[in-house]
Every structure is written in C-alpha cells, then in structure tokens.
Design a protein around this motif. Sequence first.
Motif, PDB file in Angstrom:
ATOM      1  N   GLN A   1     -11.390   1.267  -3.219  1.00  0.00           N
ATOM      2  CA  GLN A   1     -10.515   2.345  -2.774  1.00  0.00           C
ATOM      3  C   GLN A   1     -10.688   3.607  -3.625  1.00  0.00           C
ATOM      4  OE1 GLN A   1      -8.865   1.830   0.181  1.00  0.00           O
ATOM      5  NE2 GLN A   1     -10.148   0.013  -0.059  1.00  0.00           N
TER       6      GLN A   1
ATOM      7  N   THR B   1      -8.524  -3.067   5.904  1.00  0.00           N
ATOM      8  CA  THR B   1      -7.574  -1.943   5.911  1.00  0.00           C
ATOM      9  C   THR B   1      -6.716  -1.969   7.168  1.00  0.00           C
ATOM     10  OG1 THR B   1      -9.081  -0.584   4.585  1.00  0.00           O
ATOM     11  CG2 THR B   1      -7.400   0.574   5.851  1.00  0.00           C
TER      12      THR B   1
ATOM     13  N   TRP C   1     -11.789  -5.246  -2.194  1.00  0.00           N
ATOM     14  CA  TRP C   1     -11.214  -4.191  -1.337  1.00  0.00           C
ATOM     15  C   TRP C   1     -10.521  -3.151  -2.207  1.00  0.00           C
ATOM     16  CZ3 TRP C   1      -6.273  -2.297  -0.782  1.00  0.00           C
ATOM     17  CH2 TRP C   1      -6.068  -1.405   0.291  1.00  0.00           C
TER      18      TRP C   1
ATOM     19  N   ARG D   1       0.793  -1.218   0.000  1.00  0.00           N
ATOM     20  CA  ARG D   1       0.000   0.000   0.000  1.00  0.00           C
ATOM     21  C   ARG D   1       0.837   1.285   0.000  1.00  0.00           C
ATOM     22  NH1 ARG D   1      -4.054  -0.754   4.890  1.00  0.00           N
ATOM     23  NH2 ARG D   1      -4.351   1.454   4.396  1.00  0.00           N
TER      24      ARG D   1
END
Length: 310
Positions: A270, A306, A266, A186
């Motif tokens: 975002q 997250t 997921w 990430r």
Amino acid sequence: MRRINNTDLDVFPLALGGNVFGWTADEERSVAVLDAYAQAGGNFIDTADSYSAWAPGNSGGESETIIGNWMAARGNRDRIVVATKVSQHPEAKGLARDTIRRAIDASLRRLRTDHVDLYYAHFDDADTPLEETVSALGELVREGKVRYLAASNYTAERLEEWLKITEAESLPRIVALQPHYNLVERATFEGGLRTVAARENLSVVPYYALASGFLTGKYRDGAAVDSPRAGGAAAYLNDKGRRVLAVLDEVAAAHGTSVATVALAWLAAQPTVVAPLASARTVEQLPDLLAVADLRLTDDELQRLTQASA
C-alpha cells in the motif's frame, strides 16, 4: 531492506512487535523470537515504555528490558533499529515536557543504550499544549537521545498542527506514522491520515497488521482458538471478514504460502507503507511473518483483496 523516508535508517520490511515480550512470551521465549528474527535478517524492533503494564504482576517497561538485555547479550545494538514510545507508562502518563524527559531516560536505562532510533508519541495528549510536546521531543533529538521522531494514534488534524509547529519553530520533523491499519480495518487510515502521510513523505508502520490474529486465517466459523486476543479477532468474522478470508485463501494457494503472509504483503504494497508491524509469541509463528519480505502480489491479486475488504 527499505529506507524510512528522510532518515538513514534501512529497515527489514517487517517490524517485529515487542508488545508480547514479558506478557504472553516470557523472557526465554522472547529471546528465542528475537534471535530467530535477527538471524533471518530482521533489524526493526518496535516496543513502548508501557508494554506490558496491563499484565498481572507487571508495572510497564518489561518489553524494553527484555530487548535491552538481548541486545547487550548479543552485542548487536548497532545493527538494530529500535523504536519505542512515550505517553502510556503508568508512571509517565501524557506528553508534558517533564514527563517526556523522565520517560526517555527510563527507556534508555531499560534498553541499555544511549539513544533510541525512532521515538513515537504513543497517544495524543489533549491536556498538554502540542507546542510543549513537539518542543520537548525536539530537545531529545538535539541532545542525541533520540535520532528520529514519529507519531502513533494521531488524527490527521493534529498531525497537521504538529507539522505546522515544527515548520514555524524550525524543530525536528516527524518521519514516520504508526496507525491502526490492515485488510479489515482500513477506514481510520485511508483518508486524511494517508493524505498527510503521502504529502509529507512520512513512512507508515501499521500496527494490528493481522487484525489481532484474524488475518492468520485461524478464526473461522466453528473454530475455537485459545488466545488472549480471541475475542477481538473473532469480531471480524462477519460477511466482509469471510469475503476477505476467501480471497486470501485463493491467493495463498496460488503462491504456496500462508494467509498471514498474503495479508501482510497486501499491506506492504500500500502507498506510504514501509513495513507492517506484527508480533510473534513463539519462534514457530515467525516464518509466516518473515515471508512477507519475499512475496510480491500481482496487481490483480492486490485489486481482488482491496475489493473484498471494501
């Protein structure tokens, strides 16, 4: 379908990666995957002029050739959004003007088309002035060889510089960004790059969406996986990776779906992401990828994932 910002391109919410075509998937297998993806409503195919020059016996362009042959055989070019990239082909390295012009003509021949819908600068070229690169790419848009421009593997600072040049010179702007981004990777994107993408309304198409297969859930303690990507995927099997897998397992069970589908969902949820990018070597691998189009995670599930991957 999702719209790539500042374009008229409506794309399926999963981009199909062509990096395996001509490498771990021969032409027959690749065509089967392409057929299954299109039959499921998919229309967003991603490749590069260099795929797959690294494979023994290949010279680069094999993926584009397979995709071009497939579109010609199916007569479906007008229904497909084709994205390819420039800068890494062994005979067209870098982003100098002459290199870009040779590369696009070669890509168009292999793809058997007169235009590319989305053309990425694959990697930054520090040896060529950015003004030259941006100007040369803009020429391709004006000539109709490319519909829209995009960037991959650029830093936020270089993107800012690119955007300033396009504004000052009234050149075509980039509309999309392809960064390395997934549940266990990430940091590269969630910072300056995401800030630029949000501010400039760029649509993001993250690559390595499944972390070289780690986020499929098959790489676990004690498991042996026979895959060219096994080494890279196994590197994620650390404390954070195990935490992520544990939450993925729980969320997947709650929805009656696969770990891979949840990981893609997921990513798709975002900010700025228009479609995750993933590849399939076989038709059997495709359903878990396609299912992201129909899976909506709850706010609580998104938050848990997250936090697990922080």
